[in-house]
Design a protein around this motif. Structure first.
Motif, short mmCIF file in Angstrom:
data_model
loop_
_atom_site.label_atom_id
_atom_site.label_comp_id
_atom_site.label_asym_id
_atom_site.label_seq_id
_atom_site.Cartn_x
_atom_site.Cartn_y
_atom_site.Cartn_z
N TRP A 31 -2.85 -63.51 -95.47
CA TRP A 31 -1.58 -64.21 -95.28
C TRP A 31 -1.75 -65.35 -94.28
O TRP A 31 -1.20 -66.44 -94.48
N ILE A 32 -2.49 -65.11 -93.21
CA ILE A 32 -2.74 -66.17 -92.24
C ILE A 32 -3.54 -67.30 -92.90
O ILE A 32 -3.30 -68.49 -92.64
N ALA A 33 -4.47 -66.93 -93.77
CA ALA A 33 -5.27 -67.94 -94.47
C ALA A 33 -4.41 -68.85 -95.34
O ALA A 33 -4.75 -70.02 -95.54
N THR A 34 -3.29 -68.33 -95.87
CA THR A 34 -2.43 -69.17 -96.69
C THR A 34 -1.83 -70.32 -95.86
O THR A 34 -1.62 -71.43 -96.39
N PHE A 35 -1.58 -70.07 -94.58
CA PHE A 35 -1.10 -71.14 -93.71
C PHE A 35 -2.22 -72.11 -93.36
O PHE A 35 -2.03 -73.33 -93.37
N ILE A 36 -3.40 -71.56 -93.08
CA ILE A 36 -4.54 -72.38 -92.67
C ILE A 36 -4.97 -73.33 -93.79
O ILE A 36 -5.46 -74.44 -93.53
N THR A 37 -4.80 -72.92 -95.04
CA THR A 37 -5.23 -73.74 -96.16
C THR A 37 -4.13 -74.66 -96.69
O THR A 37 -4.40 -75.78 -97.10
N SER A 38 -2.90 -74.20 -96.70
CA SER A 38 -1.83 -74.98 -97.33
C SER A 38 -1.35 -76.15 -96.48
O SER A 38 -1.17 -77.27 -97.00
N ILE A 39 -1.15 -75.94 -95.20
CA ILE A 39 -0.60 -77.00 -94.34
C ILE A 39 -1.56 -78.18 -94.22
O ILE A 39 -1.16 -79.33 -94.42
N PRO A 40 -2.85 -77.96 -93.88
CA PRO A 40 -3.77 -79.10 -93.82
C PRO A 40 -3.91 -79.83 -95.15
O PRO A 40 -4.08 -81.05 -95.17
N ALA A 41 -3.84 -79.10 -96.27
CA ALA A 41 -3.97 -79.74 -97.57
C ALA A 41 -2.88 -80.77 -97.79
O ALA A 41 -3.13 -81.88 -98.27
N VAL A 42 -1.64 -80.43 -97.43
CA VAL A 42 -0.52 -81.37 -97.58
C VAL A 42 -0.75 -82.60 -96.72
O VAL A 42 -0.51 -83.74 -97.15
N LEU A 43 -1.24 -82.41 -95.51
CA LEU A 43 -1.49 -83.54 -94.61
C LEU A 43 -2.63 -84.42 -95.13
O LEU A 43 -2.56 -85.65 -95.05
N LEU A 44 -3.65 -83.80 -95.68
CA LEU A 44 -4.79 -84.57 -96.20
C LEU A 44 -4.41 -85.37 -97.44
O LEU A 44 -4.99 -86.43 -97.70
N TYR A 45 -3.46 -84.91 -98.19
CA TYR A 45 -3.00 -85.61 -99.40
C TYR A 45 -2.10 -86.80 -99.10
O TYR A 45 -1.75 -87.55 -100.01
N ASP A 46 -1.71 -86.98 -97.85
CA ASP A 46 -0.69 -87.97 -97.51
C ASP A 46 -0.92 -89.36 -98.10
O ASP A 46 -0.01 -89.93 -98.73
N PRO A 47 -2.10 -89.99 -97.95
CA PRO A 47 -2.27 -91.33 -98.52
C PRO A 47 -2.15 -91.35 -100.04
O PRO A 47 -1.65 -92.33 -100.61
N LEU A 48 -2.58 -90.31 -100.70
CA LEU A 48 -2.50 -90.25 -102.16
C LEU A 48 -1.06 -90.12 -102.62
O LEU A 48 -0.65 -90.74 -103.62
N LEU A 49 -0.26 -89.34 -101.90
CA LEU A 49 1.11 -89.06 -102.33
C LEU A 49 2.09 -90.15 -101.92
O LEU A 49 3.11 -90.34 -102.59
N ASN A 50 1.79 -90.87 -100.85
CA ASN A 50 2.78 -91.79 -100.29
C ASN A 50 2.39 -93.26 -100.35
O ASN A 50 3.14 -94.12 -99.88
N ASN A 51 1.24 -93.57 -100.90
CA ASN A 51 0.81 -94.96 -101.05
C ASN A 51 0.54 -95.22 -102.53
O ASN A 51 -0.46 -94.77 -103.07
N LYS A 52 1.46 -95.94 -103.17
CA LYS A 52 1.33 -96.13 -104.62
C LYS A 52 0.10 -96.95 -105.00
O LYS A 52 -0.34 -96.91 -106.16
N GLU A 53 -0.47 -97.70 -104.04
CA GLU A 53 -1.66 -98.49 -104.32
C GLU A 53 -2.95 -97.74 -104.00
O GLU A 53 -4.04 -98.30 -104.08
#
Length: 259
Positions: A31-53
């Motif tokens: 259960w702790i691992a689900t937090f460790i993996t999910s939260i950083p993944a969202v942050l790492l995706y930021d340029p892909l999700l929020n920059n259309k170029e």
């Protein structure tokens, strides 16, 4: 060989014969691992999700996207583990809820997997546009981002409320495997996650920070408490099956928390 096979299979079928200390600790760590993996993944995706170029090569950071995808693959493994590992114990209290929880986790993981596919597809077009024009690439990229957003809305934004919140919350509340006051966070947080997800789908408010984030707070507290409680205290000794297990077990170091 034939004599040892039934014994090996019964070890997995009967949690009473496997140290509840290990079962509780490993489940909690997952259960702790689900937090460790999910939260950083969202942050790492930021340029892909929020920059259309981004699909045109802007923003750089290909490595961070692949790290995020890898973390989500590990998230899928952790999610499945949180449901499959304690299944034999859960089914002794309520088999339908135990099966329902496993099913909900698998459905959630299915949505996560589709989200990963959309991310990897976008990265493929970014690295090899195959002669497509910039406008076409941007349109394709935004379509793939929309797919990812939809999987996040339906998976963590809805199915989690049903599985982790309502089903697991009710199972823990009725079984007494965890303190009922903690389980109430799941019973309250689950419907809030579902309702906020539906509200976003109908355009009542935007996904992310704001009303949806506030509505997920009880669910976050619930899931975090599962990981922490099981890791450091284990299943409650007052739960009927755990009490029976403690009386039968040879191992004195079972992970059981005081009532």
């Amino acid at each position: 060989m034939s004599a040892s096979t039934p014994k090996a299979s019964s070890t997995f079928a009967r949690p009473s014969e496997w140290s509840l200390r290990k079962l509780a600790t490993i489940t909690g760590l997952l259960w702790i691992a689900t937090f460790i993996t999910s939260i950083p993944a969202v942050l790492l995706y930021d340029p892909l999700l929020n920059n259309k170029e981004f699909i045109l090569g802007a923003g750089g950071g290909d490595t961070r996207i692949y790290i995020g995808a890898t973390l989500e693959l590990l998230l899928i493994i952790a999610n499945i583990g949180t449901a499959v590992l304690p299944f034999a114990l859960f089914r002794r209290y309520n088999e339908r809820l135990a099966i329902g929880f496993v099913t909900a986790r698998l459905v959630e993981c299915g949505f996560i997997a589709v989200g990963i596919v959309s991310v990897l597809a976008l990265m493929t077009l970014r690295q090899d546009p195959a002669g497509a024009s910039d406008d076409t690439l941007v349109a394709l990229g935004q379509s793939l981002v929309a797919v990812h957003d939809a999987t996040f809305l339906l998976g963590p934004g809805f199915v989690v409320g049903v599985g982790n919140g309502l089903i697991l919350g009710y199972l823990m509340y009725t079984s007494g495997l965890m303190p009922r006051r903690l389980a109430l966070f799941g019973l309250v947080g689950g419907p809030l996650v579902c309702l906020s997800g539906i509200a976003v789908m109908f355009g009542a408010f935007d996904a992310g920070p704001g009303p949806q984030a506030i509505a997920t707070i009880p669910e976050i507290i619930w899931e975090a408490s599962i990981g922490i409680y099981l890791t450091f205290k284990g299943f409650k000794a007052s739960a009927p099956e755990v009490e029976e297990t403690r009386e039968r077990a040879v191992d004195p170091g079972l992970a059981i928390a005081a009532p």
